[in-house]
Design an enzyme around this catalytic site. Structure first.
Site, PDB file in Angstrom:
ATOM      1  N   THR A  84      38.803  28.645  34.500  1.00  0.00           N
ATOM      2  CA  THR A  84      39.877  27.661  34.553  1.00  0.00           C
ATOM      3  C   THR A  84      39.727  26.655  35.676  1.00  0.00           C
ATOM      4  O   THR A  84      40.557  25.782  35.828  1.00  0.00           O
ATOM      5  CB  THR A  84      41.234  28.366  34.741  1.00  0.00           C
ATOM      6  OG1 THR A  84      41.142  29.189  35.884  1.00  0.00           O
ATOM      7  CG2 THR A  84      41.584  29.189  33.539  1.00  0.00           C
ATOM      8  N   THR A 160      37.282  34.218  37.046  1.00  0.00           N
ATOM      9  CA  THR A 160      37.400  35.177  38.149  1.00  0.00           C
ATOM     10  C   THR A 160      37.303  36.634  37.709  1.00  0.00           C
ATOM     11  O   THR A 160      36.950  37.491  38.505  1.00  0.00           O
ATOM     12  CB  THR A 160      38.734  34.982  38.900  1.00  0.00           C
ATOM     13  OG1 THR A 160      39.805  35.046  37.961  1.00  0.00           O
ATOM     14  CG2 THR A 160      38.753  33.652  39.614  1.00  0.00           C
ATOM     15  N   ASP A 161      37.612  36.924  36.435  1.00  0.00           N
ATOM     16  CA  ASP A 161      37.683  38.332  36.023  1.00  0.00           C
ATOM     17  C   ASP A 161      36.399  39.107  36.307  1.00  0.00           C
ATOM     18  O   ASP A 161      36.434  40.218  36.831  1.00  0.00           O
ATOM     19  CB  ASP A 161      38.029  38.445  34.531  1.00  0.00           C
ATOM     20  CG  ASP A 161      39.522  38.333  34.284  1.00  0.00           C
ATOM     21  OD1 ASP A 161      40.241  37.937  35.226  1.00  0.00           O
ATOM     22  OD2 ASP A 161      39.956  38.640  33.156  1.00  0.00           O
ATOM     23  N   LYS A 237      37.660  41.726  42.782  1.00  0.00           N
ATOM     24  CA  LYS A 237      38.946  41.112  42.440  1.00  0.00           C
ATOM     25  C   LYS A 237      39.988  42.218  42.505  1.00  0.00           C
ATOM     26  O   LYS A 237      39.990  43.124  41.675  1.00  0.00           O
ATOM     27  CB  LYS A 237      38.898  40.505  41.036  1.00  0.00           C
ATOM     28  CG  LYS A 237      40.165  39.727  40.674  1.00  0.00           C
ATOM     29  CD  LYS A 237      40.100  39.095  39.285  1.00  0.00           C
ATOM     30  CE  LYS A 237      41.348  38.253  39.020  1.00  0.00           C
ATOM     31  NZ  LYS A 237      41.314  37.591  37.708  1.00  0.00           N
TER      32      LYS A 237
END
Lengths: 406, 617
Positions: A84, A160-161, A237
């Site tokens: 994103t 980011t996952d 994360k």
């Protein structure tokens, strides 16, 4: 009659009349964007629709940012993979879509223009949960080529996952003379509060710095003041939604970048710019299984056809003693990590641990389970003795001694 | 003034906070906090973005010109949703129910499916940079004594964060208010006079309060006004908090637009035009003017814009104590400058006659021309004087469309350009809501409630009306539902609280819950109703009603005092007790009440008397 998306229509609903543009709908309803800007949904059976003009949406395109090359500025390569960070709202459908070229990114984050000259490269366009080891290899090769062609630093934009997996993969595959910085955003770029601006600006500064390692650059706190630089193999994360979701596990981050002053500060030892020759060992054997042991889990979950097994044990590195026989019979390397995440595995303390060692389990010291999973794929393909490699530091994934830092 | 001749058109936009259990998009309470109770703070920037139609909203762009760092205060009653650190929850059902109740009362139609939109607002008052809003109903009507006013749309939206201060880097906002549900009702521009505007606003307020689900008190309801006259332009005036001020605001805006139109005609007849921008720093090198020399000593500059044919017009008053030059100044201030000087007011402020002459000749201005100057850092001064030039161009056209800030004195000042549709795009994190499932009844209107209080509760008509139209109506309803005597509830809410306020007791610190708990204490005979003022006085100081009772020993004191008197009376009337037994109750009651001289609650006395009488049988 039926109206298509993007058509300007007149809608009669009992006594009331509306004009607007037809928007995409997730269900059967007719969604109209009114003059006021509001979208509203109508039951199609209740309304009479008349098309006034076909496909009127998407007229105003955002201006293209004109850029000039400045020979005093370093050349930074911007590699897009999805996520994103550079997404925008689709003019016609209102959906958030990812934008990838360097121009798109510069348009989303105009501040970047004064920091460097950019070369844009699109490797793939997927959400990070759809990444596979094959994508890691593609990205590693792209980074290699960009550096070979003279990039002074590389920024990889990534969802980011699974960013920490890809970044770890690159840390093992690449020897790099320049910084390779992964960056993403936790709030999509279409919103004014997105963290993409601060993250991208700081990532470019990190790419211009002297730290020639694979790093992750993301918000350090809930403030828009600075980013942390995490060593790829020790990053995780650790929050689903916060801006500061990424943490360096078991140590302080490698460094930080101040957004206002653009200053990069690094703490502790790291690989310096130009210290390593550029090289890539991008073979991977992806047939590695990662199993998190939980109470009551059936040992049948272990896939004997896999070429390597990473166990995420409890505490110091334990599984149910019923698993020991299966572990002993497993043909490839069996690597022990801990679901505590923080701390070092030690299977010499309790009986079950000693039995596991006897059954051939390799302790991955304080390697994170996810990092061990990536590392084993790489070690199987590139090391003469993968088991030995798993107990040895290759890319900053193992700390030499457990020094308390908080 | 004949407003219909002027073609006056006024539309109202009312924003009312709802009194729901939780916020619109998270489970936090809708309560305001003291800033010193804030548990943490953080800082953010906001960046303008493109809408789904590929446009940047002008209003949003103007706000973002200054790169400001916003500070937010968080509390133990706010969560990651307000901090823009977690996706929103589904739309609060209670708020939707209330919004639809209002829609019903205004005879509006419901949309089948409500879509939550993001309305771009980057002044920092929303951590996200947008306000979430959904249109839920359309096409209703409101009757006024001057005819019906169409109600175009009703939207349910989230309240913004509360601005609580300013630091060097930028403003400070408090997250307690962010996310409280807000109903926005917009009327068509059907209002034709200042008085009708005020009446319509009052009526809408009454409809909102009839739901019993709206917040009360200062700042919980805000009105925006859209005003235009023929040949004028739509001007939106924001943030009117005082209903009584509405007609003044409309009158002053009509006056402003009329004067601007007169100015336009005059400028056109003079062939006026906006000339160039000049650096006139040299003229003021040795100036005695404190403002200018202050700016110049910091390496600043003076910029001028030459306004051909504007002499005498810049200084013309267009609202009480506000001139065309004040409008120029508003624009300059938006670009960071302190203000503007113009030749209609000079020489003044330390600027000499000679300097004015030198200024005129520096820009080559004739006697019928005006010159405006701004002194500041070179960047700010140049940008500000350009903004003045733009406003002067608009004066040639007439009335500019814009959003203005409503002042308490009935005047207004420039805020930003009118927002457009480009500021809205879909909130993809919240599913659209099917509105068919909501079963909504039209609320009982306040005058119907007043009739009911009089007929069913036995309140006298004035008091019934006071209660129904008063701020405490929902508390009254709840108290009566619990079995509290309507008379006690009404006199406490409309009498005791007023008296306490007159005694300088801070009654705003008394919560609805404090009031209800106090009523419960009376209901359960823990205290006499005479103790209510004392309990509330202590509640205003922060005690709970229970604590107040214990502190003052009100409960037992009342019972003991009554007990003592009852014992004495029973001793005195021993014969009567023996002869008549319980039959003597009524007579004894009168004696005890007489002894207490009305200081005790009748129910308490009868309770104690019955108990003691039985003991002696």
């Amino acid at each position: 009659m039926t109206a298509g998306e993007g058509d300007r229509v007149h809608v009669q609903c009992e006594e009331s009349e509306f004009e607007g543009i037809v928007m995409p709908s997730a269900d059967d309803s007719l969604v109209l964007k009114l003059e006021s800007g509001y979208n509203v949904g109508f039951d199609p059976g209740d309304v009479e629709v008349e098309t006034l003009e076909e496909d009127v949406g998407g007229e105003g395109e955002p201006p293209v940012v004109e850029r000039e090359q400045d020979s005093d500025l370093p050349d930074v390569s911007l590699i897009s993979t999805g996520g994103t960070i550079a997404s925008t709202v689709d003019y016609r459908t209102g959906a958030v879509t990812a934008q990838f070229t360097a121009d798109d990114v510069l348009q989303a984050v105009p501040e970047l223009g004064e920091q460097a000259n950019y070369r844009g490269r699109v490797v793939t366009n997927i959400l990070s949960e759809n990444m596979t080891p094959g994508h890691w290899q593609e990205i590693a090769r792209a980074v290699y080529e960009e550096i070979e062609e003279g990039a002074d630093g590389v920024v990889v934009m990534h969802g980011t996952d699974t960013m920490a997996y890809t970044a770890s993969g690159l840390a093992f595959m690449l020897d790099t003379p320049v910084p390779v910085v992964f960056v993403g955003s936790q709030r999509s770029a279409d919103r004014p509060s997105s963290d993409n601006v601060v993250n991208a600006v700081c990532a470019v500064e990190a790419a211009k710095s002297d730290v020639a390692e694979v790093m992750i650059c993301m918000h350090r706190s809930r403030n828009d003041d600075e980013c942390s630089l995490h060593r790829a193999t020790r990053a995780r994360k650790n929050h689903t939604s916060r801006r500061d979701a990424f943490e360096t596990v078991g140590a302080e981050p490698l460094g930080r970048v101040d957004y206002e002053s653009r200053e990069v500060s690094v703490k502790g030892s790291h690989v310096e710019r130009g210290e390593q020759e550029l090289s890539v060992d991008d073979d991977l054997i992806p047939a590695v299984q990662h199993v998190k042991f939980t109470p009551g889990k059936d040992v049948d979950i272990v896939d004997s056809s896999a070429e390597g097994l990473v166990l995420e044990g409890t505490g110091l590195g334990h599984v149910n003693s019923d698993w020991i026989e299966t572990v002993a019979e497993f043909e490839g390397p069996v690597v022990m990590t801990s679901q505590c995440l923080e701390g070092r595995v030690c299977d010499r303390v309790y009986d079950v641990g000693r039995d596991l060692l006897e059954a051939g389990v390799v302790e991955a010291e304080d390697t994170l389970p996810e990092t061990a999973y990536v590392k084993l794929m790489w070690a199987l393909a590139n090391c003469d003795d993968p088991e030995a490699a798993m107990g040895r530091d290759v890319a900053g994934e193992i700390t030499e001694s457990s020094r308390p830092w908080t | 003034m004949d407003y219909s001749d002027l073609g006056l058109m006024v539309g109202l936009e009312i924003h009312q906070q709802l009194d729901t259990a939780t916020k619109l998009f998270c489970n936090c309470p809708t309560e305001l906090r003291e800033e010193e109770d804030s548990s943490h703070e953080f800082q953010r920037y906001l960046h303008p973005t493109y809408s789904e139609l590929g446009e940047v909203d002008q209003a949003a762009l103007e706000e973002s010109r200054a790169d400001r760092l916003f500070t937010y205060l968080g509390y133990d009653s706010t969560c990651l949703v307000e901090e823009d650190e977690e996706p929103p929850q589904p739309v609060d059902r209670e708020a939707l129910q209330t919004a639809l109740t209002v829609a019903e009362a205004l005879d509006m139609s419901r949309v089948d499916e409500a879509h939550v939109m993001r309305k771009i607002v980057i002044d920092g008052s929303n951590t996200t940079g947008f306000q979430r809003t959904a249109m839920v109903a359309y096409d209703g009507r409101l009757d006024t004594s001057d005819g019906p006013v169409r109600v175009d749309a009703l939207a349910l939206e989230e309240e913004s964060a509360r601005r609580v201060g300013e630091r060097d880097a930028g403003p400070v906002f408090s997250l307690d208010r962010l996310g409280i549900p807000l109903v926005e009702i917009g009327t068509a521009p059907d209002i034709r006079s200042p008085e009708q505007a005020q009446e319509a606003a009052e009526k809408l307020g009454t409809v909102l309060r009839s739901t019993g689900k709206v917040k009360r008190g200062l700042g919980t309801i805000r009105q925006d006004l859209n005003v235009s006259i023929e040949d004028g332009a739509r001007v939106e005036m924001k943030g009117v908090q005082d209903l009584a001020g509405i007609s003044d605001l409309v009158e002053n805006e009509v006056e402003r637009q009329r004067k601007l139109l007169e100015i336009r005609s005059e400028l056109q007849s003079r062939d006026a035009e906006v000339g160039g921008v000049h650096d006139v720093t040299e003229v003021f090198e040795d100036t005695e003017s404190g403002v200018i020399s202050g700016a110049l000593s910091d390496g600043g500059a003076v910029y001028a814009v030459h306004l051909r044919g504007f002499d005498g017009v810049v200084g013309r008053e267009i609202q009480p104590d506000r001139r065309l030059g004040t409008e120029f100044s508003d624009r300059a201030q938006k670009r960071g400058a302190g203000g503007v000087f113009h030749t209609d007011e000079l020489p003044a402020y330390g600027v000499t006659e000679d300097e004015v002459e030198a200024l005129r000749s520096a820009v080559d201005a004739a006697a019928e021309d005006a010159v405006c100057i701004v002194a500041d850092t070179p960047d700010v001064a140049e940008s500000a004087i350009e903004a003045v030039g733009e406003r002067a161009e608009e004066a040639l056209e007439g009335v500019p469309e814009e959003t203005r800030d409503a002042h308490e004195d009935g005047t207004s000042s420039y805020l930003r350009p009118l927002p457009g549709a480009a500021r809205m795009y879909p909130e993809t994190d919240v599913y659209p809501v099917d509105l068919h499932d909501f079963d909504v009844q039209e609320p009982t209107m306040l005058d119907e409630r007043a009739d009911r209080y009089a007929e069913e509760h036995g309140l006298d008509e004035d008091l019934a009306r006071q209660v129904a139209f008063g701020e405490q109506m929902p508390v009254y309803e709840e108290a009566v539902d619990r079995g509290v005597d309507p008379g006690l509830a009404a006199t406490t809410l409309e009498g005791t609280l007023v008296e306490l306020r007159r005694d300088d007791v801070d009654t705003s610190a008394i919560s609805d819950n404090d009031l209800l708990e106090t009523f419960d204490l009376v209901l359960e005979d823990e205290v006499a109703k005479e103790a209510v003022p004392e309990i509330l006085r202590k509640a205003a100081d922060g005690a709970t009603p229970q604590e107040a009772v214990e502190e003052a020993d009100l409960g037992s004191a009342a019972r003991e005092a009554v007990g003592g008197v009852v014992e004495d009376v029973l001793d005195d009337k021993e014969e009567m007790v023996e002869e008549q037994g319980m039959e003597a109750f009524s007579a004894l009651m009168g004696v005890v009440m007489g002894e207490m001289r009305g200081k005790a609650d009748g129910e308490l006395v009868s309770d104690v008397l019955r108990e003691k009488l039985q003991e002696r049988m």
